[in-house]
Design a protein around this motif. Sequence first.
Motif, short mmCIF file in Angstrom:
data_model
loop_
_atom_site.label_atom_id
_atom_site.label_comp_id
_atom_site.label_asym_id
_atom_site.label_seq_id
_atom_site.Cartn_x
_atom_site.Cartn_y
_atom_site.Cartn_z
N GLY A 167 -10.14 -1.77 -6.45
CA GLY A 167 -9.01 -1.76 -5.60
C GLY A 167 -7.83 -1.93 -6.65
N GLN A 168 -6.75 -2.43 -6.00
CA GLN A 168 -5.47 -2.52 -6.92
C GLN A 168 -5.55 -3.55 -8.00
OE1 GLN A 168 -2.11 -2.76 -4.44
NE2 GLN A 168 -2.48 -1.14 -3.07
N ARG A 169 -5.24 -3.36 -8.86
CA ARG A 169 -5.52 -4.36 -10.16
C ARG A 169 -4.45 -5.20 -10.67
NH1 ARG A 169 -10.33 -2.48 -13.53
NH2 ARG A 169 -9.02 -1.65 -15.06
N ILE A 170 -4.34 -6.37 -10.66
CA ILE A 170 -3.21 -7.30 -11.37
C ILE A 170 -3.81 -7.86 -12.52
CG2 ILE A 170 -1.99 -7.53 -9.23
CD1 ILE A 170 -2.96 -10.41 -9.23
N PRO A 231 -4.74 -5.58 -0.10
CA PRO A 231 -3.59 -6.40 -0.38
C PRO A 231 -3.16 -7.07 0.86
CG PRO A 231 -3.28 -4.18 -1.03
CD PRO A 231 -4.48 -4.13 -0.21
N SER A 232 -2.75 -8.28 0.90
CA SER A 232 -2.11 -8.90 2.17
C SER A 232 -1.13 -9.88 1.67
CB SER A 232 -3.38 -9.64 2.64
OG SER A 232 -3.07 -11.09 2.97
N SER A 336 6.85 -10.83 7.89
CA SER A 336 6.94 -9.97 9.10
C SER A 336 6.85 -8.44 8.99
CB SER A 336 8.32 -10.19 9.98
OG SER A 336 9.23 -10.00 9.23
N ILE A 337 7.40 -8.16 7.77
CA ILE A 337 7.12 -6.93 7.38
C ILE A 337 5.78 -6.22 7.30
CG2 ILE A 337 7.61 -5.33 5.46
CD1 ILE A 337 9.93 -7.07 4.84
N GLY A 338 4.72 -7.24 7.14
CA GLY A 338 3.41 -6.64 7.23
C GLY A 338 2.83 -6.46 5.94
N ASP A 339 1.71 -5.78 5.82
CA ASP A 339 1.02 -5.59 4.44
C ASP A 339 1.58 -4.50 3.69
OD1 ASP A 339 -0.37 -7.53 5.51
OD2 ASP A 339 -2.22 -6.76 5.56
N ASP A 340 2.42 -3.64 4.20
CA ASP A 340 2.80 -2.48 3.71
C ASP A 340 3.72 -3.01 2.20
OD1 ASP A 340 2.76 -2.64 5.96
OD2 ASP A 340 4.60 -1.44 6.28
N MET A 341 4.20 -4.24 2.52
CA MET A 341 4.97 -4.68 1.06
C MET A 341 4.19 -5.09 0.01
SD MET A 341 8.25 -4.69 1.75
CE MET A 341 8.46 -5.82 0.59
N CYS A 342 2.90 -5.52 0.29
CA CYS A 342 1.99 -5.85 -0.69
C CYS A 342 1.33 -4.68 -1.48
CB CYS A 342 0.86 -6.64 -0.04
SG CYS A 342 1.40 -7.59 1.25
N ASN A 343 2.13 -4.09 -2.34
CA ASN A 343 1.61 -2.99 -3.18
C ASN A 343 1.23 -3.86 -4.61
OD1 ASN A 343 0.88 -1.09 -4.54
ND2 ASN A 343 2.32 0.30 -3.91
N PHE A 344 0.05 -3.99 -4.87
CA PHE A 344 -0.16 -4.66 -6.19
C PHE A 344 -0.16 -3.68 -7.19
CE2 PHE A 344 -1.66 -7.98 -3.10
CZ PHE A 344 -0.70 -8.82 -3.32
N ALA A 345 -0.05 -2.40 -6.94
CA ALA A 345 -0.46 -1.43 -7.99
C ALA A 345 0.94 -1.17 -8.65
CB ALA A 345 -1.09 -0.17 -7.37
N THR A 346 1.88 -1.38 -8.27
CA THR A 346 3.44 -1.29 -9.09
C THR A 346 4.18 -2.21 -8.53
OG1 THR A 346 3.88 0.13 -6.88
CG2 THR A 346 3.03 1.59 -8.69
N PHE A 347 4.52 -3.00 -9.66
CA PHE A 347 5.58 -3.81 -9.38
C PHE A 347 6.06 -4.39 -10.90
CE2 PHE A 347 1.49 -6.43 -9.46
CZ PHE A 347 1.87 -7.59 -10.67
N ARG A 348 7.09 -4.85 -11.01
CA ARG A 348 7.87 -5.23 -12.26
C ARG A 348 6.91 -6.53 -12.91
NH1 ARG A 348 13.23 -5.32 -10.60
NH2 ARG A 348 13.53 -7.20 -11.38
#
Length: 1997
Positions: A167-170, A231-232, A336-348
């Motif tokens: 999956g997306q990896r952190i 991601p959730s 409320s924004i839902g799971d689209d916000m949770c992108n663990f593949a690209t964040f600072r």
Amino acid sequence: PHSTLPLTEVVEPVDFEEYVSSHAPGVEPGPLRQLMEFPQDDLELLHQDKECITLEPPMPEEEETHDVTSLSHYCVLQDDAKRRSVSIDETPRGSWASSIFDLKNSSPDALLPSVLEHTAAEDMDRRNTEARLQGRHTDLMGLYPPPDEDEAVERCSAIEVPKEHCGQRIMPTFISSCSDSLLELQGKLSISENFYFDLNSDQMKGLLKPHTPHTAISTLARSAIFSITYPSADIFLVIKLEKVLQQGDIGECCEPYMVMKESDSTKHKEKLEKLRQQAEQSCNRLGRFRMPFAWTAIHLLNIVSSVGGLDRSDPDSDSGHGTWNERKKKGFERMSIGDDMCNFATFRPATLTVTNFFKQEGDRLSDEDLYKYLADMRRPSSVLRRLRPVTAQLKIDISPAPDSPHYCLSPELLHVKPYPDLRVRPTKEVLEFPARYVYTPHTTYRNLLYIYPQSLNFSSRQGSVRNIAVKVQFMAGEDPSQALPVIFGKSSCAEFMNEAYTPVIYHNKSPEFYEEMKMKIPANLTDNHHLLFTFYHISCQPKQNTPLECPVGYTWIPLMQHGRLRTGSFSLPVSVEKPPPSYSVLTPDVSLPGMKWVDNHKGVFNVEVTAASSVHTQDPHLDKFFTLVYVLEEYSFPFRLKDVIITEANMEGELKASMAALRGALLDTCVRFLHQLLNKLIQLIVYPPVIAGQIVNLGRTAFEAMALLVNQIHKNLEGNQDQHGRNNLLASYIHYCFRLPTAEPAVPPMPMQYATISRATARPSSLHLSRSKSISNSNPDLASSPVSPDEEVQRIIGSKGIDRSHSWVNSAYAPGGSRSVLRRNPNSSCELKQVPNPSSSSSSSSSSPASQIAKKLLHEELALQWVVSTSTVREAALQQAWFFFQLMTKSMAHHLFLTSKVDLPRRQRFPDRFVDDIAALVCAISADIAGRYHKDVELVERLNSSLAFFLNDLLSLMDRGFVFNLIRSYYKQIANKFHTAQNPSSLNALRMDFTRIICSHEHYVTLNLPCSTLSPPASPSPSTSSTTSQGSAFSSMVQDQGVATMFELSVPFRQQHFLSGLLLTELSLILEPDGEGVFFLHKKAICAVHSLLCSHDADPRYTDPQVRAHVAKLYLPLIPIVMETLQQLHDFSDSSPARVRHASAHADDADPDSGSTISQSVAMAIAGSPLPHAKANSFVLPTAGRQSSSLSAECSRTLLVSFLWVLKNADAALLERWVSDLSVQQINRLLDLLHLCVSCFEYKGKKALERINSLTFKKSQDMKARLEEAILGTIGARQEMVRRCRERSPYGSQENVRWRKNVTHWRQNTDRVDKTKAEMEQESVVDGNLATEASLIVLDTLEIIVKTVVASELKESVLGGVLRVLLHSMAGNQSALFLQHCFTTQRALVYKFPEMLFEEDTELCADLCLRLLRHCSSSVGSVRSHASASLYLLMRQNFEIGNNFARVKMQVTMSLSSLVGTSQNFNEEHLRHSLKTILTYAEEDVELRDTPFPEQVQDLVFNLHMILTDTVKMKEHQQDPEMLIDLMYRIAKGYQNSPDLRLTWLQNMAGKHCERGNHAEAAHCLVHSAALVAEYLNMLEDCRYLPIGCVTFQNISSNVLEESAVSDDVLSPEEEGICAGKYFSESGLVGLLEQAAASFNMAAMYEAINEVYKILLPIHEANRDFKKLATVHGKLQDAFNKVYNQRMFGTYFRVGFYGCRFGDLDDQEFVYKEPSITKLAEISHRLEEFYSERFGDDAVEIIKDSNPVDKNKLDPNKAYLQITYVEPFFDTYELKERITYFDKNYNLRTFMYCTPFTLDGRAHGDLNEQYKRKTILTTSHAFPYIKTRINVIHKEEIILVPMEVAIEDMQKKTQELAFATNQDPADSKMLQMVLQGSVGTTVNQVLTDIPQQICNSFSPSQGPLELFRHHNKLRLCFKDFTKRCEDALRKNKALIGPDQKEYHRELERNYIKLKEALGPLINRKIPQLYRTLPVTGLKHSVSVTSDHKIQWHSSKI
């Protein structure tokens, strides 16, 4: 010669195999030979090693394994050339080398060497052709944008190699001061295993050294990689701290940490020392045990959405709860924004410092409690406030994990590549437990077990049991030494341990646990393997005689039961004593005699066991199936399976039942074990098991199980499909994992018999049926009277006769081929060798059973089972037809490979019954497609493409003729449906896709027999087929009929070139103007052809031109097809974007219902009758207005580029022969098409590209797709679904990029609007190259047409068309390279056919001159060289024909004017170069040196040069209206000898005047135009009522006479092309005069209207046009009535220009005509402002006086203007004529102004010093004229002496008085004003002084006579004056009222005073005037007369 067959029917193909074997290629080996020969079948079996991501292969450690999934390599079959249509993106589009404007090599306008030589036409043509062919782009399609990927149905996405899911990896890294795991709150589950890390210092670790002697580096990891598939927003990173066990409960042990701060360390020094000692003791004694201490959690969403709570840079987020609250709140807002916000593949990446840890509560340690806390954490009012914080600080870095991190360990602790150095501290990959199912098959070995002790209840246990620790061991047997070291170490310890302890909770009898123990279990478990739990009481205080740990209970879990691994939750009883021997095979639930149990054998210990294993399915259905198969393989009967004993008797039933039960298995598990499951099912089909000597045929059951499984996977994993609806998991299974099982199962040692019929589920191999009947007979289970199949099947199969031995050999099946195979699926199978004697059955019961285990061939079995399948199974197989088709093809290929049958002729490769089954299958499926296309759109689309891919694959494996016939049968099935179809266009679309996929075969070209000659086709009887073919492609005697058939879709063409025939037939039918071609079908068909041509261009096999010519032969009918569609093509010649847009919009909005009706002719055609109109002769010449195009611009462009491709690559000789057979009409149509091509591919430039990019592609791909489906009448559910899946994938946003078409590598370049500059640059270069190549192809074709005309001398009428296309191509934006060739061709054409230009069509000559001149002004030297040479030769040829070149001279002059007038970016400098070059040619031309030619050329060039210079100046003076008009005037004068042009310029001037409101001047321009026309009309015919040239017009204006045609160079109007304009006619003349009258009317010059109509009336009278006469007289009446209105005409000023800055104007004087009542200040201001703008403010100066200017006194750097008001001046005799106001303002040539001066230089002085200068100016033309300023040509000055000045003043006064007195009606006010000015007191004083001063002013130089004369004149003036005053007073008295009486009396008194004062002067007699004088004195007196100075101005005109 050939029977015709309508295009709607498919011809019978050539028998391919027969043809190939009987026609040996007659060519030397080389590229052409390769083209003819189908290459050797190039199957190879690749064993592709599976990529191992770890350094050590993940394998179980034992040798024997039970059922391991891991495959070490994949088996892939492939052809040499991978099948995928070459994507154009991979070939560079156009090279930079042919950069279009290569200036370096061109010298300025060099002369072309051979221009003046005479050469034979043939040599010239040969040279030109050679030059044209040099340096050409070989691949035209490489320059054209790649085909639309939406249409690329033959393209399959690359199949992914099976690999483990990720999956997306952190990656959190723990930096400074524990286990840690990810939890998801929503599902309340842990989504990863634990990661243990130790941040203690080495000194601290030293305290524990005795307990952990050896520390493995793998346990020192401090960073981990967590994978998150789903991601959730509810994911937390939970961190728990544990400490070494010490005495006291958690609260007590935490106290010191919570109370003491470092700052108070002095206060607590002793306390700290004490604590330190305690800690050391605890470590020494209890170092092995841990206790819970504290925990915290990090909400990941806050980190990912980097706006969240903590400020990154803040090193410490104050401990305390405030921070938590803030973070929570923010977390909530985002929820409320839902799971689209949770992108663990690209964040600072973030660094956190966590300071709030919460103390663990001893009674709340379970996971349930933790979930409650986490839920609270997200609420604002937090329960957490009640929790006590522990002071601790932990720094964590959290960042997205890199793609391939270094130094990483897998969950099994294997080293993941790259791992450069084994000594470096590793990062651990943490195994994910996904929150929902992840559907990925296992591809690596994994066998892990996780144990979670949950709770223990010892409250009823006697004795000291308070500090409880649970020890867990994995036992291989019951001996303590058999505890295996398989438990993973945690941190700072050994890698694997053989025991593990839970943390201890102080003084708690019923503790809860949160521990996780992870084990690596052996692959082969036995019944003895079990988990052993031992419970200890740990004594924390060191007491005497008490051991540290004291066992207080035992329990265990046996791991294997009935061959299955036991997992799940267990509630176990605990035994007080050690269990007895051989306890491990039983469960603790069994009451063993004599054992003591805690709490009466109740379950007091809860534990959960889970496995992550690729060995144990943990699903009862799968387990049962695998176990039964295993039992069969091992043949280990009887076998106990749970409660059933499996024996030979019930084995078959159980096995079938277990296969049927597979559908009940959990899909997730089925997918994880997919590869093994399918392998086992296939094995059961290929090797039917032998049970008790009987072969058990499991084919049908296995087929059903497989069909249902595949279908279930497909349905549930919608998102995981490519555009053809293929599930990726299944596709990758077939491609990589499937191989024919070759290891035969061991033969059981018992006699075996074949199954009897009654047992068989499918045809047993022994069954010998007569198979010539219906195919269904092959299934004995069916009813005995089979339903007759489709007639088509009957035809292919049934009618072949009973003798099967050569049924296929004779039938006319021929092979076929196609473009590169997208992905050849390895489909494998093994087959019993066919028995040579077909009559004997393949084996009989007598053959020795041991030697021959019954082995079936997978593909044969699949085909058979499919053909005989019914209802649900058949439906399931249809749904996933692609899977079975690919399985069959791979099986066939694999089988051919394994049995080395690849070398056999194709007909002998497969047995007849299999071939029959395939035929039946294809027919049945074709029937399904035809029958269900409107009901199950989605299914049919998939089925259609699957069938096409299958046949495409078969072309590489089977008899190609047979496959062609299968294709034909498909076509027939569809065609039968056509006339009844409600929506034929959707059927058509299906068939189009089918054809396109078939044609994508890698050997498509060879399959079409490109080198075969078009002979009558090989008929089915082999005898004729070989004899009719001709030996070579063109034998010299080929009748032209042959050529014609090659260019038509004739029957022979369609037979020989079967596939390309199908494709072009489709195209032809779809493009038929009255056909049913809905626009998206147009696009489909055109795209299919285009993409094929692209692939040929990109194919290295076809680079040789000779080979290309053969390939092009397959497409020759495309030329006539495109010619036929000429009317429907988009019209590119109209460049206005609006029109283009409109057209395409029109096409796009085609009526959606238009697809549902069917036209009569199509219906007839489908019904099989010949077409109602013969297509070949339906050429129609294009009508003047083209019909509205029915093809969109995009389709038309693509069709045209394909057309050009054929022209470019086809054999020129062949084209020539074809053109020579065309009628004139057809050639003209071809020329029209070429004309369109030139417009279509013209280079548009970068700007246009940018514009196109932004406009075209904004409409989304999506919309396009929906629109198409709307037209099809149905929305395919599959497209909808694929679209949905592209929008959201089940694997998180990053996972299945591969199915989102817009992300794949071949994503169409047009989707992106934002291109970089370099890309734009590259694109424009490519675009330029395309334009050049397209134009050159057109040029080549034109040359071919000219050649045929020269040869036949019949069709000269087409030459004009050829030249038109040439001219059109010159007109566009062309590259220098093309233009050189174009001029060469043009010169050759004019050389061969001069009369075409000079005798027939003047228009062409005019056009040619214009184009050549335009290129003479090109900025590129080489282009200018060629254009100049062409122009010179044109003049020369004209001269040679008629001994003068008046025509070219005139056309060139006219062209120049239109060029200069219209072209915006015209450069005169370049044109001067060219004019110079033409002069040079004239000088160097030896042959014509002695003729008048060179001189005439020189005159022409000079005249052109002058016009050019003026025209260029015109551009400069665009803002200066006077100068502009002057230049236009001069240019018009330059065209004195070209009446047409002069007329044009006069009209241009009229237009300019009208714009500025100068109506009088505009009227005069029109009068001049009319005079010019009259002059030439008079030369043409003598017509009494027409004006006799200009003379008639002189009443209107004296200027008109300049229009007379008197020059010697005037061409007679008979000369063709002269006076050809519309105005040179009677009606033109009338029109001009009417316009002139209208303009005079607007100028209020009504008197002039009369003069105009005087010329017009005779014409109307002669024509008896009374209506017009009435109108004219009406207008005249109006005009005469208006004459009395108050009118104001112009005001005049003299303007002098001084200073070199003015250029031509320097030292010039003009009279300007300005609008009436213009003040001097106005014009002064206007001119000053205008010139200041031009020269700068400081550079312009106005000379304020009117004195003569001395140029020497002026500043040379400045521009000076002198502006004076002037009045019209008339001599006395003139005034007699000029009576009215109009007379005094019309036809003015003389003007006057006065300048006062004194002798000493002042302007004004006393009366006796005051002189006056009068200046009279004469202009070159009379006002009004055709311009508003006219040069002054003559200047005269008169100087008045003071006396004369006085006289003039008095005369003026007297005149004023007389006027006021005699005014009618009387105006008292005016009268009083004048009187006041005459007799007022002050005036009185002045007047009485005059005589006194004047008399004193006489100078002695003036003679007495003069003096006396002036005296006398003055006296008379005064006398007259007093008389007038008296009259005025009298008049005033009569007018005044009583109120003004006093005022009047005052005036009278003043008058009397004046009279008295003047009395002496008035009454004085001057006797000298009356005496006679001597003669001498007279002479003298003349000499002293007023000083008249006369100046003549030579005007520069």
